[in-house]
Scaffold this motif. Structure first.
Motif, PDB file in Angstrom:
ATOM      1  N   TYR A   1      13.507   0.896 -11.305  1.00 49.92           N
ATOM      2  CA  TYR A   1      14.432   1.028 -10.169  1.00 49.92           C
ATOM      3  C   TYR A   1      14.310  -0.191  -9.242  1.00 49.92           C
ATOM      4  CZ  TYR A   1      16.472   3.359  -6.039  1.00 49.92           C
ATOM      5  OH  TYR A   1      17.232   3.697  -4.953  1.00 49.92           O
ATOM      6  N   LEU A   2      13.086  -0.622  -8.981  1.00 51.35           N
ATOM      7  CA  LEU A   2      12.877  -1.797  -8.132  1.00 51.35           C
ATOM      8  C   LEU A   2      13.497  -3.028  -8.783  1.00 51.35           C
ATOM      9  CD1 LEU A   2       9.180  -1.189  -6.978  1.00 51.35           C
ATOM     10  CD2 LEU A   2      11.211  -1.117  -5.547  1.00 51.35           C
ATOM     11  N   PHE A   3      13.274  -3.154 -10.073  1.00 55.80           N
ATOM     12  CA  PHE A   3      13.829  -4.298 -10.816  1.00 55.80           C
ATOM     13  C   PHE A   3      15.357  -4.305 -10.708  1.00 55.80           C
ATOM     14  CE2 PHE A   3      15.573  -6.035 -14.786  1.00 55.80           C
ATOM     15  CZ  PHE A   3      15.084  -7.336 -14.697  1.00 55.80           C
ATOM     16  N   GLU A   4      15.973  -3.133 -10.891  1.00 54.85           N
ATOM     17  CA  GLU A   4      17.440  -3.019 -10.809  1.00 54.85           C
ATOM     18  C   GLU A   4      17.953  -3.380  -9.414  1.00 54.85           C
ATOM     19  OE1 GLU A   4      17.609   0.531 -14.136  1.00 54.85           O
ATOM     20  OE2 GLU A   4      17.889   1.034 -12.016  1.00 54.85           O
ATOM     21  N   ASN A   5      17.067  -3.233  -8.421  1.00 58.22           N
ATOM     22  CA  ASN A   5      17.468  -3.557  -7.047  1.00 58.22           C
ATOM     23  C   ASN A   5      16.969  -4.942  -6.604  1.00 58.22           C
ATOM     24  OD1 ASN A   5      18.891  -1.161  -5.573  1.00 58.22           O
ATOM     25  ND2 ASN A   5      17.389  -0.261  -6.959  1.00 58.22           N
ATOM     26  N   GLY A   6      16.604  -5.766  -7.564  1.00 62.13           N
ATOM     27  CA  GLY A   6      16.244  -7.158  -7.267  1.00 62.13           C
ATOM     28  C   GLY A   6      14.836  -7.352  -6.733  1.00 62.13           C
ATOM     29  N   ILE A   7      13.975  -6.356  -6.918  1.00 63.45           N
ATOM     30  CA  ILE A   7      12.605  -6.452  -6.379  1.00 63.45           C
ATOM     31  C   ILE A   7      11.599  -6.583  -7.521  1.00 63.45           C
ATOM     32  CG2 ILE A   7      10.819  -5.218  -5.057  1.00 63.45           C
ATOM     33  CD1 ILE A   7      13.200  -3.793  -3.590  1.00 63.45           C
ATOM     34  N   GLY A   8      10.747  -7.594  -7.419  1.00 64.27           N
ATOM     35  CA  GLY A   8       9.710  -7.794  -8.442  1.00 64.27           C
ATOM     36  C   GLY A   8       8.520  -6.888  -8.156  1.00 64.27           C
ATOM     37  N   SER A   9       8.001  -6.260  -9.186  1.00 65.40           N
ATOM     38  CA  SER A   9       6.756  -5.489  -9.028  1.00 65.40           C
ATOM     39  C   SER A   9       6.074  -5.511 -10.395  1.00 65.40           C
ATOM     40  CB  SER A   9       7.031  -4.053  -8.573  1.00 65.40           C
ATOM     41  OG  SER A   9       7.742  -3.345  -9.548  1.00 65.40           O
ATOM     42  N   LYS A  10       4.791  -5.203 -10.419  1.00 71.73           N
ATOM     43  CA  LYS A  10       4.075  -5.326 -11.690  1.00 71.73           C
ATOM     44  C   LYS A  10       2.884  -4.375 -11.742  1.00 71.73           C
ATOM     45  CE  LYS A  10       2.563  -8.839 -14.911  1.00 71.73           C
ATOM     46  NZ  LYS A  10       2.293 -10.217 -15.207  1.00 71.73           N
ATOM     47  N   VAL A  11       2.531  -3.994 -12.963  1.00 72.45           N
ATOM     48  CA  VAL A  11       1.388  -3.097 -13.153  1.00 72.45           C
ATOM     49  C   VAL A  11       0.168  -3.933 -13.551  1.00 72.45           C
ATOM     50  CG1 VAL A  11       0.465  -1.175 -14.492  1.00 72.45           C
ATOM     51  CG2 VAL A  11       2.895  -1.215 -13.879  1.00 72.45           C
ATOM     52  N   TYR A  12      -0.851  -3.879 -12.715  1.00 71.77           N
ATOM     53  CA  TYR A  12      -2.138  -4.516 -13.029  1.00 71.77           C
ATOM     54  C   TYR A  12      -3.193  -3.422 -13.053  1.00 71.77           C
ATOM     55  CZ  TYR A  12       0.141  -8.767 -11.241  1.00 71.77           C
ATOM     56  OH  TYR A  12       0.982  -9.817 -10.997  1.00 71.77           O
ATOM     57  N   TYR A  13      -3.549  -2.839 -14.166  1.00 72.91           N
ATOM     58  CA  TYR A  13      -3.273  -3.205 -15.545  1.00 72.91           C
ATOM     59  C   TYR A  13      -2.875  -1.940 -16.288  1.00 72.91           C
ATOM     60  CZ  TYR A  13      -5.307  -7.531 -14.043  1.00 72.91           C
ATOM     61  OH  TYR A  13      -5.533  -8.692 -13.352  1.00 72.91           O
ATOM     62  N   PRO A  14      -1.903  -2.008 -17.176  1.00 72.71           N
ATOM     63  CA  PRO A  14      -1.362  -0.782 -17.775  1.00 72.71           C
ATOM     64  C   PRO A  14      -2.261  -0.133 -18.844  1.00 72.71           C
ATOM     65  CG  PRO A  14      -0.205  -2.715 -18.602  1.00 72.71           C
ATOM     66  CD  PRO A  14      -1.153  -3.204 -17.545  1.00 72.71           C
ATOM     67  N   VAL A  15      -3.159  -0.900 -19.446  1.00 73.68           N
ATOM     68  CA  VAL A  15      -4.051  -0.306 -20.465  1.00 73.68           C
ATOM     69  C   VAL A  15      -5.507  -0.594 -20.071  1.00 73.68           C
ATOM     70  CG1 VAL A  15      -4.661  -0.209 -22.919  1.00 73.68           C
ATOM     71  CG2 VAL A  15      -2.321  -0.799 -22.242  1.00 73.68           C
ATOM     72  N   PRO A  16      -6.280   0.442 -19.745  1.00 76.18           N
ATOM     73  CA  PRO A  16      -7.681   0.164 -19.402  1.00 76.18           C
ATOM     74  C   PRO A  16      -8.417  -0.398 -20.620  1.00 76.18           C
ATOM     75  CG  PRO A  16      -7.263   2.536 -19.507  1.00 76.18           C
ATOM     76  CD  PRO A  16      -5.941   1.864 -19.714  1.00 76.18           C
ATOM     77  N   LEU A  17      -9.444  -1.194 -20.329  1.00 77.16           N
ATOM     78  CA  LEU A  17     -10.031  -1.976 -21.431  1.00 77.16           C
ATOM     79  C   LEU A  17     -10.704  -1.122 -22.506  1.00 77.16           C
ATOM     80  CD1 LEU A  17     -11.343  -5.155 -19.620  1.00 77.16           C
ATOM     81  CD2 LEU A  17      -9.089  -4.638 -20.551  1.00 77.16           C
TER      82      LEU A  17
END
Ligand SMILES: Cc1ncc(COP(=O)(O)O)c(C=O)c1O
Length: 373
Positions: free
Chosen positions: A303-319
């Motif tokens: 939803y954020l991406f569709e509204n022009g906002i950058g966001s990111k998951v740090y980190y999606p898979v635990p080691l």
């Protein structure tokens, strides 16, 4: 409106003349690898981190590898660390044939939970490797007590936390060695890769200096095998120019984070998302401003991406769930807090030049997101 996750243009524009002059100086000197410019930057970082010495290298990843090599880590040894970190932390351990011994995190800070460390110590434990996630120090008081009690050295992964403070002490200065990354998006980022180990122990300093040049005592005499990991003078001069602004930039990030908190609270959104927590005694440098969304993280990201906002998951898979660590024998459920954090956290744009209008827009868009129940 567009709000990128990070935008370095403003920072570079304000320093453009100084940066270009510094780069020209290196080109004219022809001293591109290590040398006096790198040494001057090392001294500046050591002073900033309140350590006696600093040893530059090619990446934060290599800083970890070099620090563990300087401690003679070897096959069969275990290093206690967090599964909720960038891959490099555990990779450095495994590359030396040692085993990452994962310990779950605190749900509020996302850092290694010191209360669980002692139970993980075995006769093979050689090093404690806390990671200061997102720019906030691990509860080092407790880690230091455990380190002293069991005689275990600490290597701090401070790649995300240069300048962060825990009980008056700077990140990287509390363990035997602290590892920094100068990847371009870090609070202190170069025009390319770079890393550094800070330490107040001269023996480690000397060993690290040899290890980064293939273990050479002199250029062509090798008592041991090191790696090739040297810091470029071009990176050193760029970083040295930028370093004069590091505190002001980290303060700006703190202000942005407070402004986000205020806006989220005013909008009643703290009922839907969990805001970042700063532990007492800590000064956070907000390398990342990370919120937690219990159920709808991935749809919010979209939803954020569709509204022009950058966001990111740090980190999606635990080691502990990475394929390459299958041999450690872990399964889903072993480190529930790390697993939950990897499913629920999201970093929002937070950089010194982010404007109030952009922050208002981010919060407004999140306010319109259909959270459901
Ligand atoms: C926690 C952590 N450790 C290590 C590293 C590795 O640093 P580099 O990318 O400079 O190799 C990073 C970089 O992203 C990091 O975030």
């Amino acid at each position: 409106m567009k709000v990128p996750l990070i935008d370095l243009r403003g920072q570079h524009l304000s320093l453009r003349t100084q940066l270009i002059k510094a780069v020209e100086r290196v080109i004219d000197s022809q001293q591109f690898v290590l040398g006096s410019e790198v040494e001057a930057f090392e001294n500046k970082v050591a002073e900033y981190c309140t350590t006696e010495f600093a040893v530059g290298c090619a990446f934060g990843s290599d800083a970890l590898l070099l620090a563990l090599m300087a401690l003679d880590l070897k096959a069969g040894d275990e290093v206690i660390t967090t599964p909720f970190t960038f891959f490099a932390t555990a990779a450095a351990i495994a590359r030396l044939g040692a085993r990452p011994k994962f310990v779950d995190i605190e749900p509020q800070t996302y850092n290694l939970d010191p209360g669980r460390v002692e139970a993980a110590i075995t006769p093979h434990t050689r090093v404690l490797l806390p990671v200061h996630m997102y720019g906030q120090c691990t509860d080092m008081g407790r880690i230091l007590e455990i380190s002293n009690h069991h005689g275990l050295p600490i290597v701090e992964d401070a790649a995300q936390a240069i300048g962060a403070v825990s009980e008056g002490r700077r990140a990287g200065s509390m363990g035997q060695m602290g590892c920094l990354s100068f990847y371009p998006t870090k609070n202190l980022g170069g025009a390319g890769d770079g890393g550094m180990v800070v330490t107040s122990n001269q023996t480690f300093r000397d060993r690290l200096r040899r290890l980064r040049v293939h273990g050479g005592v002199t250029e062509y005499e090798h008592d041991e095998i090191g790696i090739n990991s040297r810091l470029d003078a071009l990176q050193a001069v760029v970083l040295k120019v930028k370093m004069d602004h590091l505190d002001e930039w980290s303060e700006a990030r703190r202000q942005k984070s407070l402004f986000y908190n205020r806006l989220f609270l005013e909008a009643g959104l703290d009922q839907k998302i969990t805001l970042p927590f700063v532990a007492p005694g800590n000064q956070h440098i907000f390398h990342q401003y990370v919120i937690r969304i219990p159920k709808h993280r991935d749809s919010l990201l979209k939803y954020l991406f569709e509204n022009g906002i950058g966001s990111k998951v740090y980190y999606p898979v635990p080691l502990h769930l990475q394929k390459c660590f299958d041999y450690l024998g872990h399964k889903n459920g072993d480190f529930p807090e790390a697993e939950r954090a990897s499913l629920e956290t999201l970093a929002l744009p937070c950089f010194p030049e982010l404007t109030e209008e952009q922050q208002l827009y981010v919060v407004e868009v999140i306010g319109k997101f259909p959270f459901g129940d």
